[in-house]
Design a protein around this motif. Structure first.
Motif, PDB file in Angstrom:
ATOM      1  N   GLN A 205       0.646  -1.061  -0.035  1.00  0.00           N
ATOM      2  CA  GLN A 205      -0.033  -0.098  -0.064  1.00  0.00           C
ATOM      3  C   GLN A 205       0.672   1.321  -0.071  1.00  0.00           C
ATOM      4  OE1 GLN A 205      -3.835  -0.221   2.529  1.00  0.00           O
ATOM      5  NE2 GLN A 205      -2.459  -1.512   3.543  1.00  0.00           N
ATOM      6  N   ASP A 211      -5.325   0.243   5.106  1.00  0.00           N
ATOM      7  CA  ASP A 211      -6.363  -0.682   4.836  1.00  0.00           C
ATOM      8  C   ASP A 211      -6.391  -2.131   5.206  1.00  0.00           C
ATOM      9  OD1 ASP A 211      -8.283   1.161   3.448  1.00  0.00           O
ATOM     10  OD2 ASP A 211      -6.717   1.289   1.686  1.00  0.00           O
ATOM     11  N   THR A 213      -7.900  -4.785   4.375  1.00  0.00           N
ATOM     12  CA  THR A 213      -8.058  -5.942   3.277  1.00  0.00           C
ATOM     13  C   THR A 213      -7.647  -5.492   1.941  1.00  0.00           C
ATOM     14  OG1 THR A 213     -10.349  -4.999   2.683  1.00  0.00           O
ATOM     15  CG2 THR A 213     -10.381  -6.510   4.641  1.00  0.00           C
ATOM     16  N   GLU A 215      -9.311  -5.732  -0.848  1.00  0.00           N
ATOM     17  CA  GLU A 215     -10.300  -5.314  -1.431  1.00  0.00           C
ATOM     18  C   GLU A 215     -10.475  -3.633  -1.085  1.00  0.00           C
ATOM     19  OE1 GLU A 215     -11.190  -9.466  -1.440  1.00  0.00           O
ATOM     20  OE2 GLU A 215     -10.713  -7.908   0.504  1.00  0.00           O
ATOM     21  N   GLU A 216     -10.027  -3.397   0.022  1.00  0.00           N
ATOM     22  CA  GLU A 216     -10.236  -1.836   0.441  1.00  0.00           C
ATOM     23  C   GLU A 216      -8.948  -1.286  -0.249  1.00  0.00           C
ATOM     24  OE1 GLU A 216     -10.246  -1.447   4.539  1.00  0.00           O
ATOM     25  OE2 GLU A 216     -12.205  -2.573   4.721  1.00  0.00           O
ATOM     26  N   GLY A 217      -7.745  -2.013   0.080  1.00  0.00           N
ATOM     27  CA  GLY A 217      -6.788  -1.255  -0.791  1.00  0.00           C
ATOM     28  C   GLY A 217      -6.730  -1.205  -2.226  1.00  0.00           C
ATOM     29  N   SER A 218      -7.339  -2.246  -2.980  1.00  0.00           N
ATOM     30  CA  SER A 218      -7.476  -2.304  -4.255  1.00  0.00           C
ATOM     31  C   SER A 218      -8.295  -0.900  -4.676  1.00  0.00           C
ATOM     32  CB  SER A 218      -7.872  -3.369  -4.810  1.00  0.00           C
ATOM     33  OG  SER A 218      -7.017  -4.292  -4.876  1.00  0.00           O
ATOM     34  N   ARG A 219      -9.423  -0.724  -4.183  1.00  0.00           N
ATOM     35  CA  ARG A 219     -10.322   0.316  -4.437  1.00  0.00           C
ATOM     36  C   ARG A 219      -9.588   1.639  -4.327  1.00  0.00           C
ATOM     37  NH1 ARG A 219     -15.793   1.166  -4.718  1.00  0.00           N
ATOM     38  NH2 ARG A 219     -16.175  -0.949  -4.390  1.00  0.00           N
ATOM     39  N   ARG A 220      -8.953   1.945  -3.094  1.00  0.00           N
ATOM     40  CA  ARG A 220      -8.140   3.127  -2.869  1.00  0.00           C
ATOM     41  C   ARG A 220      -7.091   3.405  -3.730  1.00  0.00           C
ATOM     42  NH1 ARG A 220      -9.657   5.248   1.498  1.00  0.00           N
ATOM     43  NH2 ARG A 220      -9.819   3.325   2.679  1.00  0.00           N
ATOM     44  N   ASP A 269     -11.148  -5.910  -6.240  1.00  0.00           N
ATOM     45  CA  ASP A 269     -12.480  -6.083  -5.749  1.00  0.00           C
ATOM     46  C   ASP A 269     -13.451  -6.197  -6.474  1.00  0.00           C
ATOM     47  OD1 ASP A 269     -14.651  -5.455  -4.034  1.00  0.00           O
ATOM     48  OD2 ASP A 269     -14.012  -3.522  -3.499  1.00  0.00           O
ATOM     49  N   ASP A 276     -16.661   3.660 -10.701  1.00  0.00           N
ATOM     50  CA  ASP A 276     -15.968   4.081  -9.607  1.00  0.00           C
ATOM     51  C   ASP A 276     -14.665   5.025 -10.000  1.00  0.00           C
ATOM     52  OD1 ASP A 276     -17.517   2.793  -7.645  1.00  0.00           O
ATOM     53  OD2 ASP A 276     -16.665   0.697  -8.488  1.00  0.00           O
TER      54      ASP A 276
END
Length: 469
Positions: A205, A211, A213, A215-220, A269, A276
Protein backbone atom coordinates in the motif's frame (compact mmCIF):
# COMPACT_ATOMS: atom_id res chain seq x y z
CA UNK A 1 35.79 -11.87 -24.37
CA UNK A 2 32.65 -9.84 -25.16
CA UNK A 3 29.69 -11.75 -26.52
CA UNK A 4 28.65 -10.91 -30.08
CA UNK A 5 25.05 -9.73 -30.25
CA UNK A 6 23.70 -7.59 -33.07
CA UNK A 7 20.42 -5.73 -32.86
CA UNK A 8 17.93 -5.90 -35.73
CA UNK A 9 14.77 -3.99 -36.49
CA UNK A 10 12.67 -4.09 -39.71
CA UNK A 11 13.29 -0.41 -40.48
CA UNK A 12 12.65 1.60 -43.63
CA UNK A 13 14.83 4.73 -43.48
CA UNK A 14 14.13 7.67 -45.76
CA UNK A 15 17.83 8.44 -46.06
CA UNK A 16 20.83 6.18 -45.70
CA UNK A 17 24.43 7.07 -46.42
CA UNK A 18 27.85 5.70 -45.47
CA UNK A 19 29.96 7.46 -42.88
CA UNK A 20 33.35 7.23 -41.23
CA UNK A 21 34.45 7.97 -37.69
CA UNK A 22 38.01 9.23 -38.07
CA UNK A 23 40.85 8.82 -35.60
CA UNK A 24 39.79 12.01 -33.78
CA UNK A 25 36.20 10.75 -33.44
CA UNK A 26 34.82 13.21 -35.99
CA UNK A 27 31.86 11.96 -38.01
CA UNK A 28 32.59 12.23 -41.73
CA UNK A 29 29.66 11.64 -44.08
CA UNK A 30 30.42 9.99 -47.40
CA UNK A 31 28.74 10.90 -50.73
CA UNK A 32 25.55 8.84 -50.99
CA UNK A 33 25.02 6.73 -54.08
CA UNK A 34 22.25 6.90 -56.62
CA UNK A 35 18.73 5.82 -55.61
CA UNK A 36 18.11 2.11 -55.79
CA UNK A 37 15.76 0.72 -58.42
CA UNK A 38 13.38 -0.66 -55.82
CA UNK A 39 12.42 2.60 -54.14
CA UNK A 40 9.61 0.99 -52.16
CA UNK A 41 11.67 -1.79 -50.68
CA UNK A 42 11.79 -2.14 -46.95
CA UNK A 43 15.25 -2.05 -45.38
CA UNK A 44 15.77 -4.49 -42.53
CA UNK A 45 18.80 -3.16 -40.68
CA UNK A 46 20.87 -6.29 -41.04
CA UNK A 47 24.21 -6.04 -39.35
CA UNK A 48 25.97 -9.33 -39.84
CA UNK A 49 25.08 -12.57 -38.12
CA UNK A 50 24.92 -13.58 -34.51
CA UNK A 51 27.36 -16.33 -35.43
CA UNK A 52 29.02 -14.68 -38.41
CA UNK A 53 32.23 -12.66 -38.77
CA UNK A 54 32.59 -9.36 -36.99
CA UNK A 55 32.53 -6.78 -39.75
CA UNK A 56 31.18 -3.29 -40.22
CA UNK A 57 27.72 -2.42 -41.60
CA UNK A 58 27.03 -2.68 -45.29
CA UNK A 59 26.91 0.72 -46.97
CA UNK A 60 24.40 0.44 -49.79
CA UNK A 61 22.13 3.52 -49.98
CA UNK A 62 18.47 3.02 -49.20
CA UNK A 63 15.62 5.19 -50.50
CA UNK A 64 12.59 3.37 -49.19
CA UNK A 65 10.20 6.28 -49.50
CA UNK A 66 11.54 7.93 -52.61
CA UNK A 67 13.17 10.81 -50.70
CA UNK A 68 16.48 12.26 -51.90
CA UNK A 69 19.54 10.55 -50.51
CA UNK A 70 21.22 13.91 -49.94
CA UNK A 71 21.90 14.37 -46.24
CA UNK A 72 20.45 17.72 -45.09
CA UNK A 73 23.03 20.31 -44.13
CA UNK A 74 20.94 23.22 -42.87
CA UNK A 75 19.72 23.21 -39.27
CA UNK A 76 16.04 23.20 -40.25
CA UNK A 77 16.40 20.10 -42.41
CA UNK A 78 18.51 18.35 -39.78
CA UNK A 79 15.77 19.06 -37.23
CA UNK A 80 13.13 17.55 -39.54
CA UNK A 81 14.59 14.05 -39.23
CA UNK A 82 15.32 11.43 -36.63
CA UNK A 83 18.97 10.41 -37.02
CA UNK A 84 20.43 7.05 -36.11
CA UNK A 85 24.08 6.15 -36.71
CA UNK A 86 24.64 2.46 -37.22
CA UNK A 87 27.90 1.53 -35.46
CA UNK A 88 29.78 -1.52 -34.22
CA UNK A 89 31.09 -1.26 -30.68
CA UNK A 90 33.11 -3.51 -28.37
CA UNK A 91 32.79 -3.23 -24.60
CA UNK A 92 35.92 -3.04 -22.45
CA UNK A 93 35.52 -5.41 -19.56
CA UNK A 94 32.74 -7.48 -18.10
CA UNK A 95 31.11 -4.83 -15.89
CA UNK A 96 32.11 -1.40 -17.17
CA UNK A 97 29.19 0.38 -18.77
CA UNK A 98 30.11 1.18 -22.39
CA UNK A 99 28.79 4.17 -24.27
CA UNK A 100 29.44 6.90 -26.81
CA UNK A 101 29.34 10.61 -25.98
CA UNK A 102 28.14 12.95 -28.73
CA UNK A 103 30.11 16.21 -28.61
CA UNK A 104 29.01 19.23 -30.65
CA UNK A 105 31.12 22.39 -30.88
CA UNK A 106 33.24 21.18 -28.00
CA UNK A 107 30.26 20.56 -25.67
CA UNK A 108 28.88 17.16 -24.74
CA UNK A 109 25.26 16.92 -25.84
CA UNK A 110 24.50 13.48 -24.40
CA UNK A 111 25.96 10.01 -23.92
CA UNK A 112 24.24 6.83 -25.03
CA UNK A 113 25.06 3.65 -23.13
CA UNK A 114 25.11 0.07 -24.40
CA UNK A 115 25.28 -3.40 -22.90
CA UNK A 116 28.31 -4.43 -20.85
CA UNK A 117 30.43 -7.40 -21.94
CA UNK A 118 29.00 -7.34 -25.48
CA UNK A 119 30.04 -6.38 -28.97
CA UNK A 120 27.85 -5.83 -31.99
CA UNK A 121 25.86 -3.41 -34.09
CA UNK A 122 23.80 -0.71 -32.41
CA UNK A 123 21.96 2.42 -33.47
CA UNK A 124 23.45 5.55 -31.91
CA UNK A 125 20.82 8.25 -31.48
CA UNK A 126 22.02 11.59 -32.88
CA UNK A 127 18.60 13.27 -32.85
CA UNK A 128 18.75 16.75 -31.42
CA UNK A 129 22.17 17.82 -32.70
CA UNK A 130 22.25 21.06 -34.68
CA UNK A 131 24.61 19.76 -37.36
CA UNK A 132 25.65 16.31 -38.53
CA UNK A 133 29.04 17.55 -39.72
CA UNK A 134 30.19 19.30 -36.54
CA UNK A 135 30.03 16.42 -34.08
CA UNK A 136 32.70 14.26 -32.48
CA UNK A 137 31.97 10.82 -31.04
CA UNK A 138 33.89 9.91 -27.89
CA UNK A 139 33.79 6.24 -26.79
CA UNK A 140 33.35 5.51 -23.07
CA UNK A 141 34.58 2.13 -21.79
CA UNK A 142 34.46 0.74 -25.33
CA UNK A 143 35.92 0.94 -28.82
CA UNK A 144 33.95 1.81 -31.97
CA UNK A 145 34.78 0.70 -35.51
CA UNK A 146 35.49 3.45 -38.01
CA UNK A 147 32.91 2.35 -40.59
CA UNK A 148 29.35 3.47 -39.89
CA UNK A 149 26.07 4.16 -41.66
CA UNK A 150 23.78 7.13 -41.08
CA UNK A 151 20.01 6.58 -41.28
CA UNK A 152 17.50 9.40 -41.41
CA UNK A 153 13.74 9.14 -40.83
CA UNK A 154 11.54 12.06 -41.81
CA UNK A 155 9.60 13.26 -38.78
CA UNK A 156 5.80 12.89 -38.87
CA UNK A 157 3.92 16.16 -38.75
CA UNK A 158 2.49 16.20 -35.25
CA UNK A 159 1.03 19.67 -35.76
CA UNK A 160 -1.50 18.59 -38.38
CA UNK A 161 -4.31 17.57 -36.02
CA UNK A 162 -5.23 16.07 -32.65
CA UNK A 163 -2.88 13.64 -30.93
CA UNK A 164 -4.48 10.74 -29.06
CA UNK A 165 -2.39 8.81 -26.52
CA UNK A 166 -3.64 5.38 -25.44
CA UNK A 167 -2.26 4.48 -22.00
CA UNK A 168 -3.00 0.96 -20.70
CA UNK A 169 -2.46 2.18 -17.11
CA UNK A 170 -1.92 5.46 -15.30
CA UNK A 171 1.75 6.56 -15.82
CA UNK A 172 2.22 4.83 -19.20
CA UNK A 173 1.60 8.07 -21.11
CA UNK A 174 4.10 9.93 -18.93
CA UNK A 175 6.78 7.24 -19.14
CA UNK A 176 6.56 7.03 -22.91
CA UNK A 177 5.61 10.48 -24.06
CA UNK A 178 5.62 13.25 -21.45
CA UNK A 179 8.19 15.14 -23.51
CA UNK A 180 6.16 14.74 -26.68
CA UNK A 181 2.81 15.76 -25.25
CA UNK A 182 4.29 18.66 -23.27
CA UNK A 183 5.38 20.06 -26.65
CA UNK A 184 1.82 19.75 -28.03
CA UNK A 185 -0.42 20.08 -24.95
CA UNK A 186 -3.46 21.80 -26.45
CA UNK A 187 -3.92 19.21 -29.18
CA UNK A 188 -3.24 16.18 -26.97
CA UNK A 189 -5.89 13.81 -25.67
CA UNK A 190 -4.92 11.06 -23.21
CA UNK A 191 -7.14 8.02 -22.74
CA UNK A 192 -6.21 5.69 -19.88
CA UNK A 193 -7.81 2.27 -20.30
CA UNK A 194 -7.49 0.85 -16.78
CA UNK A 195 -7.34 2.32 -13.30
CA UNK A 196 -4.44 0.01 -12.41
CA UNK A 197 -6.29 -0.85 -9.22
CA UNK A 198 -5.01 -4.34 -8.48
CA UNK A 199 -3.17 -4.62 -5.16
CA UNK A 200 -1.55 -8.00 -4.70
CA UNK A 201 -0.15 -7.50 -1.20
CA UNK A 202 -1.26 -5.28 1.67
CA UNK A 203 2.35 -4.36 2.48
CA UNK A 204 2.53 -2.68 -0.95
CA UNK A 205 0.00 0.00 0.00
CA UNK A 206 1.07 3.60 -0.53
CA UNK A 207 0.33 4.30 3.13
CA UNK A 208 1.27 1.18 5.16
CA UNK A 209 -1.50 -0.12 7.36
CA UNK A 210 -4.15 2.19 5.91
CA UNK A 211 -6.48 -0.60 4.77
CA UNK A 212 -7.18 -3.93 6.41
CA UNK A 213 -8.18 -5.92 3.31
CA UNK A 214 -6.94 -6.28 -0.26
CA UNK A 215 -10.38 -5.21 -1.50
CA UNK A 216 -10.23 -1.91 0.37
CA UNK A 217 -6.62 -1.36 -0.66
CA UNK A 218 -7.37 -2.09 -4.31
CA UNK A 219 -10.29 0.33 -4.39
CA UNK A 220 -8.14 3.07 -2.86
CA UNK A 221 -5.23 2.30 -5.19
CA UNK A 222 -7.49 2.60 -8.22
CA UNK A 223 -8.92 5.86 -6.92
CA UNK A 224 -5.57 7.58 -6.44
CA UNK A 225 -4.18 6.29 -9.75
CA UNK A 226 -7.29 7.48 -11.59
CA UNK A 227 -6.76 10.88 -9.96
CA UNK A 228 -3.11 10.79 -11.08
CA UNK A 229 -4.19 10.25 -14.68
CA UNK A 230 -6.62 13.17 -14.42
CA UNK A 231 -4.13 15.62 -12.92
CA UNK A 232 -0.52 14.87 -13.90
CA UNK A 233 -0.90 15.97 -17.56
CA UNK A 234 -2.14 19.33 -16.28
CA UNK A 235 1.50 20.03 -15.39
CA UNK A 236 2.23 20.10 -19.12
CA UNK A 237 -0.82 22.20 -19.99
CA UNK A 238 -3.08 19.44 -21.35
CA UNK A 239 -6.70 20.60 -20.85
CA UNK A 240 -8.61 18.66 -18.18
CA UNK A 241 -11.47 17.95 -20.60
CA UNK A 242 -9.03 16.05 -22.83
CA UNK A 243 -8.08 13.54 -20.12
CA UNK A 244 -10.31 10.46 -20.13
CA UNK A 245 -10.24 7.55 -17.69
CA UNK A 246 -12.14 4.51 -18.95
CA UNK A 247 -11.76 2.72 -15.61
CA UNK A 248 -11.53 -0.85 -16.89
CA UNK A 249 -9.69 -3.28 -14.68
CA UNK A 250 -6.00 -3.99 -14.39
CA UNK A 251 -4.76 -7.32 -15.87
CA UNK A 252 -8.13 -8.06 -17.52
CA UNK A 253 -7.71 -6.49 -20.98
CA UNK A 254 -6.68 -9.74 -22.77
CA UNK A 255 -9.73 -11.52 -21.37
CA UNK A 256 -11.99 -8.63 -22.37
CA UNK A 257 -10.91 -9.07 -25.98
CA UNK A 258 -11.22 -12.87 -25.86
CA UNK A 259 -14.78 -12.81 -24.48
CA UNK A 260 -16.11 -9.33 -25.30
CA UNK A 261 -19.66 -9.99 -24.11
CA UNK A 262 -18.69 -11.30 -20.67
CA UNK A 263 -18.39 -9.13 -17.56
CA UNK A 264 -15.02 -9.72 -15.92
CA UNK A 265 -14.70 -8.76 -12.23
CA UNK A 266 -11.72 -6.88 -10.86
CA UNK A 267 -9.00 -9.07 -9.36
CA UNK A 268 -8.67 -6.49 -6.61
CA UNK A 269 -12.31 -6.10 -5.57
CA UNK A 270 -15.15 -7.90 -7.38
CA UNK A 271 -17.59 -5.20 -6.28
CA UNK A 272 -15.86 -2.49 -8.33
CA UNK A 273 -17.23 -1.12 -11.59
CA UNK A 274 -15.51 1.21 -14.11
CA UNK A 275 -17.84 3.97 -12.94
CA UNK A 276 -15.93 4.08 -9.64
CA UNK A 277 -12.96 5.61 -11.46
CA UNK A 278 -14.65 8.04 -13.88
CA UNK A 279 -15.43 10.86 -11.43
CA UNK A 280 -13.04 13.33 -13.11
CA UNK A 281 -14.10 12.71 -16.72
CA UNK A 282 -15.47 15.63 -18.70
CA UNK A 283 -16.23 13.38 -21.67
CA UNK A 284 -19.39 11.29 -21.97
CA UNK A 285 -18.80 7.63 -22.80
CA UNK A 286 -21.36 5.21 -24.27
CA UNK A 287 -20.86 2.80 -21.37
CA UNK A 288 -21.37 5.39 -18.60
CA UNK A 289 -24.91 4.21 -17.94
CA UNK A 290 -24.02 0.56 -17.33
CA UNK A 291 -20.23 0.72 -16.74
CA UNK A 292 -19.43 -2.98 -16.77
CA UNK A 293 -15.94 -4.39 -17.32
CA UNK A 294 -16.76 -5.80 -20.76
CA UNK A 295 -14.73 -5.92 -23.95
CA UNK A 296 -17.65 -4.81 -26.10
CA UNK A 297 -17.98 -1.65 -23.98
CA UNK A 298 -14.26 -0.97 -24.17
CA UNK A 299 -14.30 -1.11 -27.98
CA UNK A 300 -17.42 1.06 -28.18
CA UNK A 301 -15.88 3.67 -25.85
CA UNK A 302 -12.68 3.79 -27.89
CA UNK A 303 -14.62 3.92 -31.17
CA UNK A 304 -16.63 6.88 -29.91
CA UNK A 305 -13.49 8.73 -28.83
CA UNK A 306 -11.87 8.13 -32.23
CA UNK A 307 -14.97 9.35 -34.06
CA UNK A 308 -15.30 12.52 -31.96
CA UNK A 309 -11.63 13.47 -31.60
CA UNK A 310 -10.57 12.35 -35.10
CA UNK A 311 -6.87 12.21 -34.25
CA UNK A 312 -4.32 12.39 -37.05
CA UNK A 313 -1.73 10.79 -34.73
CA UNK A 314 -2.32 8.01 -32.21
CA UNK A 315 0.23 6.71 -29.70
CA UNK A 316 -0.16 3.18 -28.35
CA UNK A 317 1.99 0.35 -27.02
CA UNK A 318 3.98 -1.70 -29.54
CA UNK A 319 2.35 -5.16 -29.57
CA UNK A 320 5.51 -6.89 -30.84
CA UNK A 321 8.06 -5.28 -28.50
CA UNK A 322 6.25 -4.56 -25.22
CA UNK A 323 5.27 -7.98 -23.78
CA UNK A 324 2.96 -6.80 -20.96
CA UNK A 325 -0.38 -8.56 -21.62
CA UNK A 326 -2.42 -5.40 -21.00
CA UNK A 327 -0.11 -3.47 -23.34
CA UNK A 328 -0.44 -5.99 -26.17
CA UNK A 329 -4.22 -6.00 -25.67
CA UNK A 330 -4.31 -2.19 -25.78
CA UNK A 331 -2.90 -2.15 -29.32
CA UNK A 332 -5.37 -4.82 -30.38
CA UNK A 333 -8.26 -2.93 -28.79
CA UNK A 334 -7.24 0.21 -30.68
CA UNK A 335 -7.21 -1.69 -33.98
CA UNK A 336 -10.69 -3.07 -33.29
CA UNK A 337 -11.96 0.38 -32.38
CA UNK A 338 -10.48 1.84 -35.57
CA UNK A 339 -12.38 -0.77 -37.58
CA UNK A 340 -15.62 0.03 -35.75
CA UNK A 341 -15.29 3.80 -35.93
CA UNK A 342 -14.10 3.92 -39.56
CA UNK A 343 -11.60 6.63 -38.51
CA UNK A 344 -8.03 5.68 -39.35
CA UNK A 345 -5.33 8.12 -38.18
CA UNK A 346 -2.63 9.14 -40.61
CA UNK A 347 0.11 7.64 -38.47
CA UNK A 348 0.45 5.53 -35.35
CA UNK A 349 3.42 5.95 -33.02
CA UNK A 350 4.26 2.80 -31.08
CA UNK A 351 6.08 2.84 -27.73
CA UNK A 352 7.36 0.22 -25.30
CA UNK A 353 7.58 0.75 -21.53
CA UNK A 354 8.41 -2.89 -20.75
CA UNK A 355 10.92 -5.20 -22.42
CA UNK A 356 11.34 -8.94 -22.00
CA UNK A 357 14.69 -9.82 -20.44
CA UNK A 358 16.06 -6.26 -20.65
CA UNK A 359 15.60 -4.64 -17.26
CA UNK A 360 17.24 -1.24 -16.97
CA UNK A 361 16.74 -0.13 -20.58
CA UNK A 362 17.36 2.53 -21.83
CA UNK A 363 20.78 2.01 -20.28
CA UNK A 364 22.69 4.39 -18.09
CA UNK A 365 21.87 7.23 -15.70
CA UNK A 366 19.06 9.74 -16.02
CA UNK A 367 19.59 12.39 -18.74
CA UNK A 368 21.61 10.06 -20.97
CA UNK A 369 20.61 9.52 -24.59
CA UNK A 370 18.04 6.82 -25.30
CA UNK A 371 18.64 4.21 -27.98
CA UNK A 372 16.07 2.02 -29.67
CA UNK A 373 14.98 -1.25 -28.13
CA UNK A 374 17.57 -4.04 -27.73
CA UNK A 375 15.89 -6.66 -29.91
CA UNK A 376 16.79 -8.81 -32.88
CA UNK A 377 13.49 -8.65 -34.74
CA UNK A 378 13.79 -9.04 -38.51
CA UNK A 379 10.15 -9.19 -39.59
CA UNK A 380 6.86 -7.69 -38.52
CA UNK A 381 3.14 -7.94 -39.24
CA UNK A 382 3.40 -4.16 -39.69
CA UNK A 383 6.05 -3.60 -42.38
CA UNK A 384 8.19 -0.55 -43.09
CA UNK A 385 8.90 0.80 -39.65
CA UNK A 386 9.95 4.40 -39.39
CA UNK A 387 11.48 5.86 -36.25
CA UNK A 388 10.57 9.05 -34.44
CA UNK A 389 12.83 10.26 -31.66
CA UNK A 390 11.60 13.16 -29.60
CA UNK A 391 14.54 15.22 -28.31
CA UNK A 392 14.00 16.52 -24.77
CA UNK A 393 15.74 19.58 -23.38
CA UNK A 394 17.13 19.34 -19.86
CA UNK A 395 14.18 21.42 -18.65
CA UNK A 396 11.73 19.02 -20.34
CA UNK A 397 13.51 16.09 -18.68
CA UNK A 398 13.13 17.78 -15.30
CA UNK A 399 9.45 18.32 -16.03
CA UNK A 400 9.14 14.62 -16.81
CA UNK A 401 10.82 13.76 -13.49
CA UNK A 402 8.20 15.87 -11.74
CA UNK A 403 5.41 14.11 -13.62
CA UNK A 404 6.72 10.68 -12.61
CA UNK A 405 7.03 11.78 -8.99
CA UNK A 406 3.34 12.75 -9.06
CA UNK A 407 2.45 9.14 -9.89
CA UNK A 408 1.84 7.30 -6.64
CA UNK A 409 2.62 3.91 -8.13
CA UNK A 410 6.24 4.96 -8.76
CA UNK A 411 6.94 5.91 -5.14
CA UNK A 412 7.97 2.50 -3.90
CA UNK A 413 11.16 2.04 -1.89
CA UNK A 414 13.89 -0.42 -2.78
CA UNK A 415 14.49 -3.27 -0.37
CA UNK A 416 17.89 -3.41 1.32
CA UNK A 417 18.90 -6.25 -1.00
CA UNK A 418 18.01 -4.24 -4.11
CA UNK A 419 19.81 -1.19 -2.75
CA UNK A 420 22.99 -3.24 -2.34
CA UNK A 421 22.70 -4.73 -5.83
CA UNK A 422 22.14 -1.27 -7.31
CA UNK A 423 25.17 0.13 -5.48
CA UNK A 424 27.33 -2.76 -6.71
CA UNK A 425 26.22 -2.33 -10.35
CA UNK A 426 27.00 1.36 -10.24
CA UNK A 427 30.38 0.73 -8.65
CA UNK A 428 31.32 -1.76 -11.35
CA UNK A 429 30.01 0.48 -14.14
CA UNK A 430 33.16 2.66 -13.82
CA UNK A 431 31.04 5.82 -14.14
CA UNK A 432 31.52 8.65 -11.68
CA UNK A 433 29.12 8.38 -8.77
CA UNK A 434 27.77 11.85 -9.56
CA UNK A 435 26.54 10.61 -12.94
CA UNK A 436 23.65 8.77 -11.28
CA UNK A 437 20.68 10.91 -10.27
CA UNK A 438 18.74 9.51 -7.34
CA UNK A 439 15.50 11.44 -7.81
CA UNK A 440 13.57 8.44 -6.47
CA UNK A 441 14.04 4.72 -5.86
CA UNK A 442 12.05 3.37 -8.80
CA UNK A 443 14.14 2.25 -11.80
CA UNK A 444 12.01 4.40 -14.11
CA UNK A 445 13.65 7.52 -12.67
CA UNK A 446 16.88 6.34 -14.29
CA UNK A 447 15.60 4.57 -17.40
CA UNK A 448 12.86 6.93 -18.57
CA UNK A 449 14.21 10.37 -17.72
CA UNK A 450 16.33 10.52 -20.83
CA UNK A 451 17.30 12.96 -23.56
CA UNK A 452 15.01 11.16 -26.04
CA UNK A 453 11.65 9.42 -26.28
CA UNK A 454 11.57 6.86 -29.09
CA UNK A 455 8.70 5.54 -31.17
CA UNK A 456 8.15 3.30 -34.16
CA UNK A 457 6.13 5.15 -36.81
CA UNK A 458 3.57 3.14 -38.78
CA UNK A 459 1.07 4.29 -41.36
CA UNK A 460 -2.41 4.03 -39.81
CA UNK A 461 -3.72 1.62 -42.45
CA UNK A 462 -0.66 -0.63 -42.09
CA UNK A 463 -1.11 -0.68 -38.32
CA UNK A 464 -4.76 -1.65 -38.70
CA UNK A 465 -3.97 -4.40 -41.21
CA UNK A 466 -1.02 -5.75 -39.20
CA UNK A 467 -2.58 -5.81 -35.75
CA UNK A 468 -5.91 -7.11 -37.06
CA UNK A 469 -4.09 -9.94 -38.88
Amino acid sequence: MPKRRDHHLPLAPDITCPALINSDGKLVLQPPGRPSDDSGAEHSLKHGSEHGPEHGPEHSPVHSNGISATVPSCAEEVANHTWMLEIVYRAKGRWKLPGVATVENGKERFTQYFESNETGTRLLNLTGVGSLTDIVLAPVNCTVESQATLHGFRRPNLEDGPILIIAPHPDDAELAAYGLYSRHPKQTWIVTLTAGERLKRLDKQYLPGLDATLEEGSRRKGLIRAWNSATTPLLAGVPAEQLIMLGYFNDTLPKLLETPDDTVPSYGDPALTPRDFRAWNNFSLPSDATAENRGADLIEDLSTILSKVKPTTVLVTHPEIDPHPDHVASAKALAKAMSHSSHVPEHVLLYANHLKGARGFPNGPAHAAAGVWPTSQRTSQMPSWGLHSESLSLEAQKGKALSLDSMHDLRGKKSLERQLKCWLRRKKSALESGAWKDYADHDFFQTHIKAHENFVVINGKRFLAGVSH
